[in-house]
Write an enzyme that holds these catalytic residues in place. Structure first.
Site, PDB file in Angstrom:
ATOM      1  N   THR A 120       1.592  -4.398   4.332  1.00 11.76           N
ATOM      2  CA  THR A 120       1.487  -4.745   5.751  1.00 11.76           C
ATOM      3  C   THR A 120       0.872  -6.130   5.996  1.00 11.76           C
ATOM      4  O   THR A 120       1.065  -6.695   7.062  1.00 11.76           O
ATOM      5  CB  THR A 120       0.639  -3.700   6.506  1.00 11.76           C
ATOM      6  N   ASP A 121       0.155  -6.656   4.983  1.00 15.47           N
ATOM      7  CA  ASP A 121      -0.556  -7.931   5.207  1.00 15.47           C
ATOM      8  C   ASP A 121       0.373  -9.042   5.682  1.00 15.47           C
ATOM      9  O   ASP A 121       0.030  -9.816   6.562  1.00 15.47           O
ATOM     10  CB  ASP A 121      -1.251  -8.393   3.913  1.00 15.47           C
ATOM     11  N   GLU A 179      -2.763 -29.246  27.722  1.00 19.50           N
ATOM     12  CA  GLU A 179      -4.038 -29.957  27.528  1.00 19.50           C
ATOM     13  C   GLU A 179      -3.883 -31.144  26.580  1.00 19.50           C
ATOM     14  O   GLU A 179      -4.731 -32.018  26.522  1.00 19.50           O
ATOM     15  CB  GLU A 179      -5.077 -28.996  26.938  1.00 19.50           C
ATOM     16  N   LYS A 215       0.184  -7.922  12.634  1.00 16.65           N
ATOM     17  CA  LYS A 215      -0.884  -7.046  12.130  1.00 16.65           C
ATOM     18  C   LYS A 215      -2.189  -7.462  12.797  1.00 16.65           C
ATOM     19  O   LYS A 215      -2.586  -8.620  12.716  1.00 16.65           O
ATOM     20  CB  LYS A 215      -0.998  -7.145  10.604  1.00 16.65           C
ATOM     21  N   THR A 247       0.821  -1.213   0.000  1.00 12.40           N
ATOM     22  CA  THR A 247       0.000   0.000   0.000  1.00 12.40           C
ATOM     23  C   THR A 247       0.853   1.261   0.000  1.00 12.40           C
ATOM     24  O   THR A 247       0.453   2.293  -0.534  1.00 12.40           O
ATOM     25  CB  THR A 247      -0.916  -0.014   1.244  1.00 12.40           C
ATOM     26  N   TYR A 289      -7.945   0.562  -3.935  1.00 14.45           N
ATOM     27  CA  TYR A 289      -6.683   1.026  -4.516  1.00 14.45           C
ATOM     28  C   TYR A 289      -5.895  -0.172  -4.995  1.00 14.45           C
ATOM     29  O   TYR A 289      -6.216  -1.320  -4.696  1.00 14.45           O
ATOM     30  CB  TYR A 289      -5.861   1.792  -3.468  1.00 14.45           C
TER      31      TYR A 289
HETATM   32  N1  GLU Z   1      -2.827  -5.987   0.514  1.00  8.40           N
HETATM   33  C1  GLU Z   1      -1.957  -4.894   0.726  1.00  8.40           C
HETATM   34  C2  GLU Z   1      -0.543  -5.384   1.037  1.00  8.40           C
HETATM   35  O1  GLU Z   1      -0.262  -6.026   1.991  1.00  8.40           O
HETATM   36  C3  GLU Z   1      -2.590  -4.048   1.710  1.00  8.40           C
HETATM   37  C4  GLU Z   1      -1.985  -3.887   3.014  1.00  8.40           C
HETATM   38  C5  GLU Z   1      -0.930  -2.839   3.076  1.00  8.40           C
HETATM   39  O2  GLU Z   1       0.032  -2.783   2.352  1.00  8.40           O
HETATM   40  O3  GLU Z   1      -1.088  -2.056   3.956  1.00  8.40           O
HETATM   41  O4  GLU Z   1       0.296  -5.129   0.243  1.00  8.40           O
END
Ligand code: GLU
Length: 356
Positions: A117-118, A313, A190, A38, A51
């Protein structure tokens, strides 16, 4: 009588000495390795929630934050330009190789990796196990695309470059920086789909904070990483990474998926178990069958924090399972995969989960 000026020659001397010392005026040389995400994403219009990740190049990213030139001498390389949902082992090997090459050079003081971020936490943890340098390595991304109102990419990149240029970031393993917060790779997770404070370090807490480029570290990283890691992917192709899959537990889950994976020749299965890494009787029986076929089984948890310890467990000793300890399922997959490049022995594999 004229008083002799004792200060002026001293000032002149200090100034000359500073100029003669390149370290005093040369900015640290930092590489930006871009992979997409992103932070490099663009919307069709500013009011658009949708986007496309990876629309801008590494040069665009650097040019968009002119203040970076005061922090470091920067140069960029495009490793990939993808949304991190499609991050894969091929890009990982390319990125790890490039990090090792660059950090081995005397003229590179640190690296910033831009990333979606994913899956950033997975890439950060993978790099923490296979990069062999104590120089700063920082991963940055953003939650809002570059074209959004109040995009967070520029400040995250600024903080990331400042951190990569900061000697205090040395020896800590890869760091994840977003929303003014520094996380150790192993701890980062995340935890929100859209908010800017999505990253947390739920088990051991954050590494520190950033304030417009200034770093404040709060804790040490006491687990094994980088120069103290025994794992290496030097010379690897993707075929050298054993296949490890994750199975997500829920009410009424049967053992069919696990039997199928074992029949397909997977080398490891991570259970994203309920609670303390648990599951239905049918799943535990299927996992036991998988172990008997030579598949390594790790119990982790879907809850997002806490420790899955041995024999609480579930009787791991009897069933031949491994406990994932503090690693969430996606990180347990990475450690098991790299562990299996070294040994199939349950005892040694379990030791990895205690140390890394
Ligand atoms: N799907 C994107 C990625 O991980 C969106 C998440 C992001 O970059 O913040 O590239």
């Amino acid at each position: 009588m004229k008083t002799p000026n004792r200060i002026a020659p001293l000032v002149a001397l200090t100034f000359a000495a500073l100029l003669a010392t390149p370290a005093a005026w040369a900015l640290p040389k930092i590489k930006v390795l871009a992979t997409g995400g992103t932070i490099a994403g663009a919307q069709a219009s500013q009011a658009d929630a949708g986007y496309k990740s990876g629309s801008f190049s590494v040069e665009d990213l650097i040019k968009a934050v002119p203040q970076l030139k005061d922090l470091a001498e920067l140069s960029g390389e495009q490793i990939a330009n993808i949304g991190s949902q499609t991050m894969n082992h091929e890009v990982w090997l390319k990125l790890a190789t490039r990090c090792n090459e660059l950090l081995g050079q005397n003229d590179v003081e640190g690296i910033v990796v831009t990333h979606g971020t994913d899956t950033m936490e997975e890439t950060a943890y993978f790099l923490s196990l296979v990069v062999k340098s104590d120089k700063p390595l920082v991963l940055v991304g953003s939650m809002r695309p570059a074209t959004a109102i109040s995009a967070d990419g520029p400040i995250n990149l600024y903080n990331g470059v400042a951190l990569a240029a900061n000697p205090e970031a040395k020896g800590r393993g890869p760091l994840v920086v977003l929303n003014d917060t520094i996380h150790y790779a192993r701890e980062s997770q995340k935890m929100h789909t859209t908010r800017m404070d999505t990253f947390h370090s739920p088990n051991r807490g954050i590494a520190g904070m950033m304030n417009t480029g200034k770093a404040f570290f709060y804790s040490q990283n006491t687990t094994r990483h980088t120069t103290k890691s025994e794992f290496s992917v030097a010379g690897f192709t993707t075929n050298d990474l054993p296949r490890v899959e994750i199975v997500y537990s829920h009410v009424n889950l049967g053992g069919e998926t696990i039997d199928f994976l074992a029949s397909q020749g997977v080398k490891g299965i991570v259970l994203a178990g309920v609670g303390d890494g648990n599951s239905t009787d049918a799943v535990l029986a299927a996992l036991e069958r998988a172990v008997k076929k030579g598949v390594a089984v790790v119990r982790s948890s879907r809850v997002g924090s806490g420790v899955v310890d041995r024999n609480v467990e579930v009787n791991d000793d009897k069933l031949g399972f491994l406990a994932g300890m503090e690693l969430n399922p996606q990180k347990a997959r990475i450690l098991l995969m790299l562990g299996l490049t070294k040994t199939p022995e349950v005892k040694q594999l379990q030791q990895y989960f205690l140390e890394y």
